[in-house]
Motif scaffolding. Structure first.
Motif, PDB file in Angstrom:
ATOM      1  N   LEU A 282       0.826  -1.205   0.000  1.00 22.78           N
ATOM      2  CA  LEU A 282       0.000   0.000   0.000  1.00 22.78           C
ATOM      3  C   LEU A 282       0.859   1.253   0.000  1.00 22.78           C
ATOM      4  N   ILE A 283       1.866   1.289   0.856  1.00 20.52           N
ATOM      5  CA  ILE A 283       2.750   2.459   0.918  1.00 20.52           C
ATOM      6  C   ILE A 283       3.438   2.679  -0.426  1.00 20.52           C
ATOM      7  N   ARG A 284       4.006   1.629  -0.978  1.00 18.35           N
ATOM      8  CA  ARG A 284       4.734   1.741  -2.243  1.00 18.35           C
ATOM      9  C   ARG A 284       3.819   2.200  -3.371  1.00 18.35           C
ATOM     10  N   SER A 285       2.616   1.655  -3.424  1.00 23.50           N
ATOM     11  CA  SER A 285       1.695   1.972  -4.515  1.00 23.50           C
ATOM     12  C   SER A 285       1.210   3.414  -4.444  1.00 23.50           C
TER      13      SER A 285
ATOM     14  N   ALA B 166       4.342   5.367   7.186  1.00 23.17           N
ATOM     15  CA  ALA B 166       4.435   6.388   6.135  1.00 23.17           C
ATOM     16  C   ALA B 166       3.250   7.348   6.239  1.00 23.17           C
ATOM     17  N   PRO B 167       3.297   8.308   7.159  1.00 20.90           N
ATOM     18  CA  PRO B 167       2.165   9.230   7.334  1.00 20.90           C
ATOM     19  C   PRO B 167       1.817  10.014   6.074  1.00 20.90           C
ATOM     20  N   ASP B 168       2.770  10.161   5.164  1.00 20.49           N
ATOM     21  CA  ASP B 168       2.534  10.960   3.962  1.00 20.49           C
ATOM     22  C   ASP B 168       1.493  10.355   3.029  1.00 20.49           C
ATOM     23  N   ILE B 169       1.185   9.061   3.168  1.00 21.31           N
ATOM     24  CA  ILE B 169       0.255   8.446   2.213  1.00 21.31           C
ATOM     25  C   ILE B 169      -1.153   9.006   2.346  1.00 21.31           C
ATOM     26  N   ALA B 170      -1.501   9.560   3.504  1.00 21.67           N
ATOM     27  CA  ALA B 170      -2.840  10.144   3.661  1.00 21.67           C
ATOM     28  C   ALA B 170      -3.045  11.285   2.675  1.00 21.67           C
ATOM     29  N   GLY B 171      -2.043  12.125   2.533  1.00 24.90           N
ATOM     30  CA  GLY B 171      -2.147  13.233   1.600  1.00 24.90           C
ATOM     31  C   GLY B 171      -1.924  12.847   0.159  1.00 24.90           C
ATOM     32  N   LEU B 172      -1.302  11.699  -0.067  1.00 22.61           N
ATOM     33  CA  LEU B 172      -1.001  11.263  -1.431  1.00 22.61           C
ATOM     34  C   LEU B 172      -2.118  10.428  -2.045  1.00 22.61           C
ATOM     35  N   ALA B 173      -2.943   9.785  -1.217  1.00 23.67           N
ATOM     36  CA  ALA B 173      -4.067   8.999  -1.744  1.00 23.67           C
ATOM     37  C   ALA B 173      -5.156   9.937  -2.250  1.00 23.67           C
ATOM     38  N   LYS B 174      -5.910   9.470  -3.228  1.00 22.92           N
ATOM     39  CA  LYS B 174      -7.015  10.271  -3.751  1.00 22.92           C
ATOM     40  C   LYS B 174      -8.142  10.372  -2.728  1.00 22.92           C
ATOM     41  N   GLU B 175      -8.428   9.245  -2.067  1.00 21.54           N
ATOM     42  CA  GLU B 175      -9.557   9.188  -1.133  1.00 21.54           C
ATOM     43  C   GLU B 175      -9.477   7.894  -0.368  1.00 21.54           C
ATOM     44  N   ILE B 176     -10.120   7.846   0.809  1.00 16.00           N
ATOM     45  CA  ILE B 176     -10.333   6.587   1.501  1.00 16.00           C
ATOM     46  C   ILE B 176     -11.831   6.421   1.735  1.00 16.00           C
ATOM     47  N   VAL B 177     -12.342   5.251   1.385  1.00 17.38           N
ATOM     48  CA  VAL B 177     -13.756   4.912   1.561  1.00 17.38           C
ATOM     49  C   VAL B 177     -13.821   3.796   2.595  1.00 17.38           C
ATOM     50  N   ILE B 178     -14.578   4.019   3.674  1.00 18.01           N
ATOM     51  CA  ILE B 178     -14.569   3.124   4.824  1.00 18.01           C
ATOM     52  C   ILE B 178     -15.965   2.556   5.069  1.00 18.01           C
ATOM     53  N   GLU B 179     -16.068   1.230   5.091  1.00 17.17           N
ATOM     54  CA  GLU B 179     -17.304   0.584   5.529  1.00 17.17           C
ATOM     55  C   GLU B 179     -17.198   0.427   7.041  1.00 17.17           C
TER      56      GLU B 179
ATOM     57  N   ALA C 115      -6.878   1.351  15.682  1.00 16.39           N
ATOM     58  CA  ALA C 115      -6.614   1.497  14.248  1.00 16.39           C
ATOM     59  C   ALA C 115      -7.613   2.468  13.620  1.00 16.39           C
ATOM     60  N   ALA C 116      -8.893   2.349  13.998  1.00 14.90           N
ATOM     61  CA  ALA C 116      -9.901   3.259  13.458  1.00 14.90           C
ATOM     62  C   ALA C 116      -9.573   4.704  13.825  1.00 14.90           C
ATOM     63  N   HIS C 117      -9.131   4.920  15.054  1.00 11.92           N
ATOM     64  CA  HIS C 117      -8.755   6.272  15.491  1.00 11.92           C
ATOM     65  C   HIS C 117      -7.594   6.824  14.660  1.00 11.92           C
ATOM     66  N   ILE C 118      -6.581   6.022  14.431  1.00 14.24           N
ATOM     67  CA  ILE C 118      -5.428   6.474  13.646  1.00 14.24           C
ATOM     68  C   ILE C 118      -5.862   6.861  12.241  1.00 14.24           C
ATOM     69  N   VAL C 119      -6.718   6.057  11.636  1.00 18.60           N
ATOM     70  CA  VAL C 119      -7.147   6.321  10.261  1.00 18.60           C
ATOM     71  C   VAL C 119      -8.036   7.555  10.195  1.00 18.60           C
ATOM     72  N   LEU C 120      -8.957   7.694  11.123  1.00 19.79           N
ATOM     73  CA  LEU C 120      -9.904   8.811  11.079  1.00 19.79           C
ATOM     74  C   LEU C 120      -9.257  10.155  11.413  1.00 19.79           C
ATOM     75  N   THR C 121      -8.115  10.148  12.071  1.00 17.65           N
ATOM     76  CA  THR C 121      -7.455  11.407  12.427  1.00 17.65           C
ATOM     77  C   THR C 121      -6.267  11.718  11.521  1.00 17.65           C
ATOM     78  N   ALA C 122      -6.108  10.976  10.435  1.00 18.09           N
ATOM     79  CA  ALA C 122      -5.055  11.265   9.456  1.00 18.09           C
ATOM     80  C   ALA C 122      -5.590  12.262   8.426  1.00 18.09           C
ATOM     81  N   PRO C 123      -4.728  13.107   7.885  1.00 14.65           N
ATOM     82  CA  PRO C 123      -5.181  14.182   6.977  1.00 14.65           C
ATOM     83  C   PRO C 123      -5.393  13.715   5.532  1.00 14.65           C
ATOM     84  N   TRP C 124      -6.376  12.848   5.324  1.00 15.18           N
ATOM     85  CA  TRP C 124      -6.709  12.398   3.974  1.00 15.18           C
ATOM     86  C   TRP C 124      -7.291  13.551   3.161  1.00 15.18           C
TER      87      TRP C 124
END
Length: 362
Positions: free
Chosen positions: A165-168, A194-207, A236-245
């Motif tokens: 995921l990080i590499r991609s 790799a905290p930078d991936i939040a800003g590099l991804a287009k979007e995150i969609v969470i069920e 894990a949910a907390h870490i994901v929801l508080t990242a700057p996507w």
């Protein structure tokens, strides 16, 4: 001699010139959406694996990888089921990558202790107690019970899900949509490395991220109203929801909008294709199409008919709401990194079902 040379030159010119009868072929347009899909693939069938149907059958989608995480079942068992489905679907070209076998902090013992204080959690996924007629094996993560659909020949990739995921994402800035429909352990680990991936991804969609479901847990199916993806690994949910996507889309309560009915299974099954027969054989009647809806919305946002924008986080205090999503208006949020999220509240159910039926029947 001169005549021969002239004839040869003319022939070469004709070969070099484009033919009017056979114009050069245009390259096929690149898929509009590039997706990395992370999930806990209990099987055979059921919502986790069936969510692959819209992802693999939409011509506008390219799935670059499928990450597996322990949740509804143990990692190894889940991996075997998703590999076998890809064989049946004829899509072994998509790499399957194993991720986290355990949540970041939560353990079976801790969850059992929590239950003695605050009440039972009906569905505990990989930690379900052994029961007659079921293949639960909470104390043996490596066990893969007999698979009704047959064991796979394909193997998981050597690379782990987090590294992939990080590499991609780093290699494709602004292009990859991350769709996650299981516990968020893999995504959280990637963010820690790799905290930078939040800003590099287009979007995150969470069920996940169900709200105000207490009454539904009492009046309906308790399991279907429990936000398992968050409570299995709250940290894990907390870490994901508080990242700057760049954008966070949440599909919680809305994923109960459509279910597998006997009529739906029969309609798909009559197509007779391998995936259609698989769905008819293993789809659980009455189960909501949770992950299928999440995947479909990630592909086509026009399915959304209403949404709520708010700040969201997960309660990490050791109390009765541990692991449950909390939301605030912007000005009311605690200010601990809560991000603005788009909470889907309703979708065009008939259009979703029609498209899913076509995709599963293809």
């Amino acid at each position: 001699m001169r005549a021969r040379i002239a004839a040869i030159a003319m022939g070469m010119a004709l070969l070099a010139a484009p033919s009017a009868a056979q114009p050069p072929k245009k390259a096929a347009p690149a898929p509009a959406t590039t997706i990395y899909f992370d999930n806990d693939f209990i099987g055979p069938g059921q919502s986790n694996i069936q969510a692959l149907i819209p992802l693999l059958r939409d011509d506008n989608v390219r799935v670059i990888g499928i990450g597996v995480v322990t949740g509804d079942a143990w990692l190894k068992e889940e991996t075997a089921h998703v590999l076998r489905f890809l064989e049946i679907a004829g899509r072994t070209d998509v790499p399957v990558l194993e991720g986290a076998e355990m949540p970041l902090l939560r353990t079976q013992r801790e969850m059992a202790q929590w239950e003695t204080r605050y009440g039972r959690i009906v569905w505990k996924g990989a930690w379900n107690a052994p029961r007659a007629g079921r293949s639960y094996h909470p104390e043996d993560p490596a066990l893969i019970p007999p698979m009704p659909e047959g064991a796979p020949v394909a193997k998981a990739a050597r690379e782990d899900a987090v590294s992939f995921l990080i590499r991609s994402v780093r290699a494709n800035p602004g292009k990859i949509t991350i769709v996650t429909a299981g516990p968020l352990t893999n995504i959280a680990l990637a963010l820690r490395i790799a905290p930078d991936i939040a800003g590099l991804a287009k979007e995150i969609v969470i069920e996940g991220g169900g709200l105000d479901s207490a009454v539904a847990r009492v009046t309906g199916n308790t399991d279907y109203a429990t936000d398992f993806n968050f409570i299995f690994d709250p940290e894990a949910a907390h870490i994901v929801l508080t990242a700057p996507w760049q954008r966070i889309t949440i599909l919680g309560n809305v994923t109960n909008s459509a279910r597998v009915t006997p009529e739906l299974a029969a309609q798909i099954g009559k197509a007779g294709t391998p995936v259609a027969r698989y769905f008819d054989s293993y789809a659980r009647r009455g189960q909501p199409l949770w992950d299928e809806i999440a995947a479909s919305v990630a592909i086509d946002r026009s399915l959304v008919t209403s949404e709520l924008v708010a700040r969201m986080d997960v309660d990490l205090l050791p109390g009765p709401t541990y692991g449950q999503a909390q939301i605030w208006k912007d000005e009311m949020a605690p200010g601990n990194g809560e991000q603005q999220v788009h909470i889907v509240q309703s979708i065009d159910v008939p259009r979703f079902l029609a498209r899913f039926t076509e995709q599963a029947s293809r």
